[in-house]
Design a protein around this motif. Structure first.
Motif, short mmCIF file in Angstrom:
data_model
loop_
_atom_site.label_atom_id
_atom_site.label_comp_id
_atom_site.label_asym_id
_atom_site.label_seq_id
_atom_site.Cartn_x
_atom_site.Cartn_y
_atom_site.Cartn_z
N ARG A 165 -4.47 -3.96 -2.39
CA ARG A 165 -3.26 -4.69 -2.04
C ARG A 165 -3.37 -6.15 -2.46
O ARG A 165 -2.41 -6.73 -3.00
CB ARG A 165 -3.02 -4.58 -0.53
CG ARG A 165 -1.83 -5.39 -0.01
CD ARG A 165 -0.52 -4.84 -0.56
NE ARG A 165 0.61 -5.61 -0.09
CZ ARG A 165 1.30 -5.31 1.02
NH1 ARG A 165 0.96 -4.28 1.76
NH2 ARG A 165 2.33 -6.04 1.39
N LEU A 262 -3.51 -1.51 2.51
CA LEU A 262 -3.65 -2.48 3.59
C LEU A 262 -4.33 -3.75 3.11
O LEU A 262 -5.20 -3.74 2.25
CB LEU A 262 -4.46 -1.88 4.74
CG LEU A 262 -3.87 -0.64 5.42
CD1 LEU A 262 -4.79 -0.18 6.53
CD2 LEU A 262 -2.48 -0.92 5.96
N ASN A 266 -5.50 -6.19 8.09
CA ASN A 266 -5.16 -4.88 8.64
C ASN A 266 -6.39 -3.99 8.73
O ASN A 266 -6.62 -3.32 9.74
CB ASN A 266 -4.11 -4.18 7.77
CG ASN A 266 -2.83 -4.98 7.58
OD1 ASN A 266 -2.34 -5.10 6.47
ND2 ASN A 266 -2.28 -5.51 8.65
N VAL A 294 1.69 -1.12 10.76
CA VAL A 294 1.79 -2.09 9.67
C VAL A 294 3.24 -2.09 9.17
O VAL A 294 3.65 -1.16 8.47
CB VAL A 294 0.83 -1.74 8.53
CG1 VAL A 294 0.90 -2.79 7.43
CG2 VAL A 294 -0.60 -1.61 9.06
N THR A 297 4.26 -1.47 5.30
CA THR A 297 4.19 -0.12 4.72
C THR A 297 4.87 0.92 5.60
O THR A 297 4.90 2.10 5.24
CB THR A 297 2.72 0.30 4.51
OG1 THR A 297 2.04 0.32 5.78
CG2 THR A 297 2.01 -0.66 3.58
#
Length: 387
Positions: A165, A262, A266, A294, A297
């Protein structure tokens, strides 16, 4: 190990072998074999394509290095990037290649929302500064915006940005900043751009060397958030998985894909809850499930420690609590994990749910009569921490 092999190994470690493709030759109907790219990352709706060029040979001069860069980077590599885009449009459903796990996939370009194109080069020290500072190419043709990054800079980027990410977010940010501040950014070291990204400063803000300090101040403690020990060889560690995926061999991709999306903050929350579950299993004491959600997402995670006496019914607990957690938070995706101590090891069972939220009177009534979760609280956690 040459540069292309190094990039393949590096990307496999960061993006996992499931989402990394380094053997990218394909043969469309009625055509000879074609190469898609030197390397491809495909994670859900994110795709990163790489062309890698390494300078070889002992004879060198300033002029020969200039000619090499213009021919290999600004012409050949850029044209190869253009060809990649053309291939995706021309050979829909015909680009079938294996990932670094050896699993075969038909690349679906129509699913891609974020498409990042990168040329990585390892040049000679005699290359003139003008070319060393070249950070992108903008084509009016199919290629569009193409990142240009030295091999050393890419290695340094991956040493600071440790999750898929983060890498994806960085190159999106880099493109925005370079378009807005081409003159300022071209004369800066790559680290200054990385530092500005880490700082959280908007890409509208002019880049400068002052952002280098964020590289040195960054707290990059991988142990705080890495769950690679769980995700490595993940498919071999699963005791049970329930998924909507038709191909059971690939069903686990849905789960590790959510983890791969993530940020480190996270992942740190995930790792903390896994540790709490294992501690509860060690003591064999009852504990309520732990959760995180989260928003970026739309995925929730529920971690369920079970006592040893619940072992034989753990799949019932897994299904019921995962469905309840998904319903409670009105989210589309939810991953449930149960933990049970088995001698000196732990049984971990997984459930992945992926569907639209719908009202269910039975679950409503059940949650009203018995609420099996700890309360959730909203937390705004900075993406990066500094000394």
């Amino acid at each position: 190990m040459n540069l292309e092999e190094l990039i393949a190994e590096l990307n496999a470690n960061i993006f996992l072998k499931e989402f990394s493709f380094s053997k990218n030759n394909f043969t469309p109907k009625g055509s000879s074999e074609l190469e898609l790219a030197d390397h491809v990352i495909w994670l859900d709706d994110l795709m990163i394509v790489y062309q890698v060029k390494e300078r070889t040979g002992e004879k060198s001069s300033v002029n020969s290095e200039k000619q090499w860069f213009e021919k290999k980077i600004l012409q050949k590599a850029k044209n190869q990037i253009r060809d990649i885009v053309v291939y995706f449009k021309k050979y829909e459903d015909e680009i079938i290649i294996p990932n670094q796990r050896g699993h075969i996939f038909n690349m679906k370009f129509n699913q891609i929302k974020i498409f990042i194109k990168i040329i990585i080069h390892l040049s000679n020290k005699l290359l003139p500064e003008y070319y060393k500072n070249k950070k992108y190419y903008l084509s009016s043709q199919e290629a569009g915006f193409v990142h240009i990054v030295s091999g050393n800079d890419y290695l340094n980027i991956c040493q600071k940005l440790l999750t898929p990410r983060e890498i994806g977010d960085y190159f999106i940010y880099r493109q925005d900043l370079l378009i807005k501040h081409t003159h300022n950014a071209e004369n800066l070291p790559e680290g200054a751009i990385v530092g500005q990204f880490l700082s959280g400063e908007d890409a509208n803000f002019p880049p400068s060397k002052k952002f280098l300090e964020y590289l040195y101040r960054l707290i990059n403690d991988r142990d705080n958030f890495s769950i690679s020990g769980i995700l490595e060889n993940f498919s071999q560690r699963i005791e049970y998985i329930n998924s909507n995926e038709k191909n059971s061999e690939y069903a686990y991709y849905s789960i590790i894909g959510e983890f791969a999306k993530l940020r480190r903050t996270n992942l740190q929350e995930v790792k903390t809850r896994i540790k709490l579950c294992l501690e509860a299993c060690d003591s064999d004491e009852f504990e309520l499930p732990y959760r995180i959600v989260v928003p970026e997402t739309s995925c929730g995670f529920v971690f369920i420690p079970l006592q040893h006496e619940q072992k034989d019914h753990r799949l019932i607990w897994l299904h019921n609590l995962t469905y309840a957690a998904k319903y409670d938070q009105k989210i589309r995706h939810c991953i449930g994990i149960t933990f049970v101590k088995e001698q000196e090891d732990y049984l971990m069972d997984w459930c992945f749910l992926d569907n639209d939220w719908q009202y269910d009177s039975a679950i409503e009534e059940s949650l009203k009569n018995y609420y099996p979760f700890r309360p959730l609280e909203a937390k705004l956690i900075p993406s990066y921490q500094f000394k």
